[in-house]
Design an enzyme around this catalytic site. Structure first.
Site, mmCIF file in Angstrom:
data_model
loop_
_atom_site.group_PDB
_atom_site.id
_atom_site.type_symbol
_atom_site.label_atom_id
_atom_site.label_comp_id
_atom_site.label_asym_id
_atom_site.label_seq_id
_atom_site.Cartn_x
_atom_site.Cartn_y
_atom_site.Cartn_z
ATOM 1 N N THR A 198 0.781 -1.225 0.000
ATOM 2 C CA THR A 198 0.000 0.000 0.000
ATOM 3 C C THR A 198 0.820 1.285 0.000
ATOM 4 O OG1 THR A 198 -0.218 -0.329 2.343
ATOM 5 C CG2 THR A 198 -2.125 -0.845 0.998
ATOM 6 N N SER B 104 -6.326 4.020 2.283
ATOM 7 C CA SER B 104 -6.090 2.625 1.909
ATOM 8 C C SER B 104 -5.701 1.882 3.170
ATOM 9 C CB SER B 104 -4.988 2.529 0.875
ATOM 10 O OG SER B 104 -3.797 3.025 1.415
ATOM 11 N N CYS B 105 -6.189 0.680 3.291
ATOM 12 C CA CYS B 105 -5.913 -0.043 4.515
ATOM 13 C C CYS B 105 -4.674 -0.882 4.304
ATOM 14 C CB CYS B 105 -7.082 -0.927 4.899
ATOM 15 S SG CYS B 105 -8.266 -1.084 3.576
ATOM 16 N N VAL B 106 -3.761 -0.808 5.213
ATOM 17 C CA VAL B 106 -2.502 -1.534 5.090
ATOM 18 C C VAL B 106 -2.728 -3.009 5.409
ATOM 19 C CG1 VAL B 106 -0.079 -1.339 5.567
ATOM 20 C CG2 VAL B 106 -1.607 0.469 6.280
#
Ligand SMILES: Cc1cc2nc3c(=O)[nH]c(=O)nc-3n(C[C@H](O)[C@H](O)[C@H](O)COP(=O)(O)OP(=O)(O)OC[C@H]3O[C@@H](n4cnc5c(N)ncnc54)[C@H](O)[C@@H]3O)c2cc1C
Lengths: 411, 106
Positions: A198, B104-106
């Site tokens: 991410t 955004s999710c890690v």
């Protein structure tokens, strides 16, 4: 007698039971842990089973070995939480009242959420490795596989241990190289994320590693369905990726209990204050581990760091004081990268993974965002630490809050 | 680095990732023009259903809804979301709706 109920005796629930049993007087408080499964799984070990590095017996022990003395343990499924009545209903209709509740029910894979995933080919040429059965069936498949197109697909974020899929393809590269058939296996990493991971810096470094290991990266792929007949996966915008072997990380969701109790979001995750770890809806409910909707990794290390904060805060709540201990989203993950090497990443809500040394600034022994043998050793040691220290709530020489010392900011 | 986006003389400030810096500043003419910039030449009724849902959700919850949420609750399904907002529906729809960058999710 007042009760603190803990639903889920996996990693987070077990740590909390151990910490609280030491701190609270048995005359005033009864601590009750309820779990539907008497076995404790060391889930990080599932990754190694398909490659024959661990066998199933390396990753399972009875849960009761890790619970402290003097607590109440119930082996049953919780059917419903009636939060407004401060009570729990078990599957066999027993009612348990509580003063405080800790939700530690984790997340599970739900392959049914993706069209065609759990059909004819499931556990024949489509496998998961997030369950012990999936990992073991994949091990048996690998024993006789002669090669072809191996596609790893992440269905949707968030998933627990978001680095595990990367580790899987790194280990597959290593495994097939050792077996002398790497040239016969085409490996693809198909993800809904815009890159390998991410955050920009780690995504770049890990993406370069995929490249170096000759693993194709297919980013921005949101899976719509699996075609069992012609063996391909298709995204919502019509991209197709053919496979001979599909290794899937299905959608991860909180337990159906959370949905039945009306306590979850659309993934059955419990909306939780990201600093105090208290439920956003009920003051006497706290959440630890994968079950919450916190914007950090769902990982064992996170549950461990959270346990220090949750422990302080539940004691404050009992004393009628404000919850002053604040979680910073600290996560710390070893990434096994094959050939007996590993990478380590360390980050929190505000700081993305950066290169440097850990835990001692400038010394290590672990290197952040860099492939070393020492990091691999850390991962190997982790299982021992997990069984002997982590679960028992014994303090490790690591800060629960993330530290900037020892880290390098890249321009 | 901040950028400026002009529609009929009105100046909208964008942050470095191209999201409207101040969601309050949003109006329909901004949406129409920024959409063109992102390769969407016309905002149809269905586009507007998504945009209105997202803005309302943000107002209520203070966060951008997930793609899963939008597909279940906006009245526009996942497949349509991809054809309406090609290449990353949630990011594009957030930009057009004048919302911040989705977490955004890690
Ligand atoms: C393949 C894989 C690799 C991983 N690798 C790593 C790693 O390298 N490092 C790392 O830090 N983390 C790793 N993790 C993640 C880690 O295992 C989890 O984050 C951790 O176990 C979370 O703990 P938890 O207490 O939230 O949930 P869990 O440990 O999953 O426990 C949940 C418990 O709740 C019980 N339960 C659920 N619903 C009910 C109900 N209705 N009634 C009764 N009981 C219920 C379950 O039986 C279970 O025992 C990995 C996970 C997987 C799957």
């Amino acid at each position: 007698m007042k009760r603190i109920a803990i639903i889920g005796g996996g990693l987070g629930g077990t740590i909390m039971a151990n910490k609280l049993a030491k701190a609270l007087s048995e005359e005033q408080w009864v601590i009750t842990v309820i779990d539907k499964n008497p076995k404790h799984f060391y889930q990080p070990g599932f990754l190694f089973i398909p490659f024959g590095i661990y066998s199933t017996k390396d990753v399972v022990k009875p849960k009761k070995n890790f619970f402290p003395l003097g607590i109440e343990v119930i082996n049953s499924e919780v059917y419903k939480i009636e939060a407004d009545k401060k009570r729990i209903i078990l599957k066999e209709k027993t009612i348990i009242n509580y003063e405080y509740l800790i939700i530690a029910t984790g997340v599970n894979i739900v392959p049914e959420e993706t069209e065609g995933l759990k059909e004819e080919l499931w556990h024949k040429s489509i496998f998961d490795f997030y369950t012990i059965e999936g990992a073991y069936n994949l091990y048996n498949f690998f024993r006789y596989w002669k090669g072809g197109r191996l596609v790893l697909n992440i269905a949707e974020m968030p998933i627990k241990c978001p680095v595990a899929p990367l580790e899987f393809v790194f280990l597959a590269d290593y495994f097939f190289s050792m077996r002398g058939i790497r040239d016969k296996v085409e490996i693809s990493f198909v993800t809904p994320l815009p890159g390998a991971f991410t955050k920009p810096i780690s995504s770049k470094i890990l993406g370069d590693m995929l490249d170096k290991k000759n693993i194709n990266l297919v980013p921005d792929f949101n899976i719509a369905r699996v075609d069992n007949k012609d063996k391909y996966i298709e995204s919502y915008d019509g991209k197709k990726v053919p496979f001979d072997l599909l290794v899937s990380i299905p959608v991860n969701m909180g337990d159906s209990l959370i949905e039945r109790s009306g306590l979850g979001d659309d993934l059955n995750l419990v909306p939780t204050d990201k600093h105090t770890l208290r439920s956003k809806e009920f003051d006497n409910i706290l959440v630890i581990g994968d079950a919450s909707d916190l914007p950090t990794s769902k990982a064992g290390s996170v549950a461990h760091f959270e346990s220090d904060i949750l422990f302080e805060n539940i004691l404050s709540a009992i004393d009628g004081r404000p919850l002053n201990s604040k979680f910073d989203g600290h996560a710390n993950c070893f990434i096994e990268s094959g050939f007996d090497k590993g990478i380590l990443i360390d980050f929190n809500y505000d700081t993305e993974p950066l290169p440097g040394k850990y835990p001692l600034p400038g010394i290590g022994p672990f290197s952040l965002l860099e492939e070393t043998k020492m990091n691999h050793f850390g991962k190997v040691m982790f299982r021992w630490m997990y069984w002997n220290f982590l679960l028992k709530g014994i303090d490790l020489p690591i800060e629960s809050h993330m530290m900037m010392a020892g880290k390098k900011r890249l321009a | 680095m901040k950028k400026e986006f002009q529609v009929k003389g009105k100046i909208y400030e964008l942050n470095e990732d191209g999201y409207l810096a101040n969601p309050e500043q949003w109006d329909e003419s901004f949406a129409v023009e920024i959409a063109k910039e992102l390769g969407i030449n016309e905002l149809t009724e269905k586009h507007m259903m998504v945009i209105n849902y997202m803005r309302e959700y943000y107002k209520q919850n203070g966060v951008v809804p997930t793609l899963r949420k939008v597909s279940k609750e906006s009245g526009v399904g996942m497949k349509d979301l991809y054809s309406l907002f090609p290449d990353g529906p949630i990011k594009k729809a957030a930009k057009i709706s004048g919302l911040p960058k989705p977490q955004s999710c890690v």
